[in-house]
Scaffold this motif. Sequence first.
Motif, PDB file in Angstrom:
ATOM      1  N   ARG A 174       0.833  -1.210   0.000  1.00  0.00           N
ATOM      2  CA  ARG A 174       0.000   0.000   0.000  1.00  0.00           C
ATOM      3  C   ARG A 174       0.865   1.256   0.000  1.00  0.00           C
ATOM      4  N   LEU A 206      -5.484  -0.907  -7.684  1.00  0.00           N
ATOM      5  CA  LEU A 206      -6.537  -1.917  -7.734  1.00  0.00           C
ATOM      6  C   LEU A 206      -7.260  -1.905  -9.078  1.00  0.00           C
ATOM      7  N   SER A 207      -7.507  -0.713  -9.609  1.00  0.00           N
ATOM      8  CA  SER A 207      -8.160  -0.601 -10.910  1.00  0.00           C
ATOM      9  C   SER A 207      -7.287  -1.170 -12.023  1.00  0.00           C
ATOM     10  N   ILE A 244      -4.990  -3.482 -11.736  1.00  0.00           N
ATOM     11  CA  ILE A 244      -4.983  -4.939 -11.613  1.00  0.00           C
ATOM     12  C   ILE A 244      -6.264  -5.529 -12.207  1.00  0.00           C
ATOM     13  N   GLY A 245      -7.387  -4.877 -11.940  1.00  0.00           N
ATOM     14  CA  GLY A 245      -8.648  -5.340 -12.508  1.00  0.00           C
ATOM     15  C   GLY A 245      -8.634  -5.345 -14.015  1.00  0.00           C
ATOM     16  N   ARG A 251      -6.598  -8.280 -15.195  1.00  0.00           N
ATOM     17  CA  ARG A 251      -7.336  -9.531 -15.038  1.00  0.00           C
ATOM     18  C   ARG A 251      -8.378  -9.693 -16.148  1.00  0.00           C
ATOM     19  N   HIS A 304      -3.352 -10.925  -9.906  1.00  0.00           N
ATOM     20  CA  HIS A 304      -3.955 -11.329  -8.649  1.00  0.00           C
ATOM     21  C   HIS A 304      -3.400 -10.531  -7.465  1.00  0.00           C
ATOM     22  N   THR A 325      -4.587  -7.889  -6.014  1.00  0.00           N
ATOM     23  CA  THR A 325      -5.531  -7.162  -5.169  1.00  0.00           C
ATOM     24  C   THR A 325      -5.552  -7.699  -3.741  1.00  0.00           C
ATOM     25  N   LEU A 362      -3.007  -6.009  -1.473  1.00  0.00           N
ATOM     26  CA  LEU A 362      -3.307  -4.607  -1.174  1.00  0.00           C
ATOM     27  C   LEU A 362      -4.404  -4.455  -0.123  1.00  0.00           C
ATOM     28  N   GLY A 363      -5.199  -5.494   0.072  1.00  0.00           N
ATOM     29  CA  GLY A 363      -6.246  -5.438   1.085  1.00  0.00           C
ATOM     30  C   GLY A 363      -5.937  -6.239   2.329  1.00  0.00           C
TER      31      GLY A 363
END
Length: 314
Positions: free
Chosen positions: A152, A165-166, A168-169, A172, A227, A229, A232-233
């Motif tokens: 982060r 995150l966006s 990475i999406g 994917r 993968h 994400t 990061l969470g």
Amino acid sequence: MATGTVEHVKFRNRDMYWDIAADLHFPPGFDESKTYPAIVVAHPIGSCKEQTSGNVYAPALAEAGNVVIAFDASFQGASGGEPRFLEDPAQRVQDFSRVVDYLVTLPYVDADRIGVLGICGGGGYTLAAAKTEKRFKVVASVTGANFGRLQREMAGQNGGVIQALSTIGQQRTAEARGEQSAVNGFLPETAEAAKQTGDIDIIEAFEYYRTDRGQAEHGCVLFEAAHGTAVLGWDAFYLAEELLDQPLLIVIGDKDKQGAFGAYRDGHEIYERAASADKTLLEIDGASHYDLYDRPNGAGEALKTIVPFFNDKL
């Protein structure tokens, strides 16, 4: 078995579709008709069992009378799993229990005397695993880093994490539609580029992973992108105040106070937060993050405390 004897093993548990590769290190005068304390040793992020975990800490702990297992994380090193270079905290934490499941099948391992040690990101995962894996009776972290916090911070402030995150999406989605998987390198491409960062952790990471000092076939410091994400969470220290209760040794180097990986800060944080009634924070003067991988003033000094810690607590 002779001093320094190592057995290469692979095993698979009921919850897995791939093998975990590991090295078993045996103590001097090993007699398989007897039982021994065992210690699980976890490698750093982007690393493998041939780097620091298996060639520095495992042999020293075995020499002190323990059976030691240094393992490659799932999807990394010589272990199986697809996609390669996956860094999923849930899988990394679960690997520790998978390794213990294997250890308790060995007749010469005392299932009531199992400890765990991790280095760098492996130290953070060790602390996370020990919160719920109570077959670990003793816990040690060497320059351990909370990889979720690290990722982060590296993503940056002012919406950097959300943007990551966006991105990475999007990757994917592209792969779901047939594009090739993407792999990201964690280190600069050259020693000069590393020096230009001005950061001790980045500079010394390049020196360790990209030179003969620490270079290994599977120690690639690469990360599968689609993968990311989960990391990061994730927070390695979540609920440590309630669940991390085993005897605990935290080792950090005081030269690493400003390093980008943040192990110095993480060491102080988890020492304060852990529920352990028996806990020690060892701060080694003049040692950096990577000195604690293999240098006499780092790993050598750390082992002077780590070895008797495990011998006493196990």
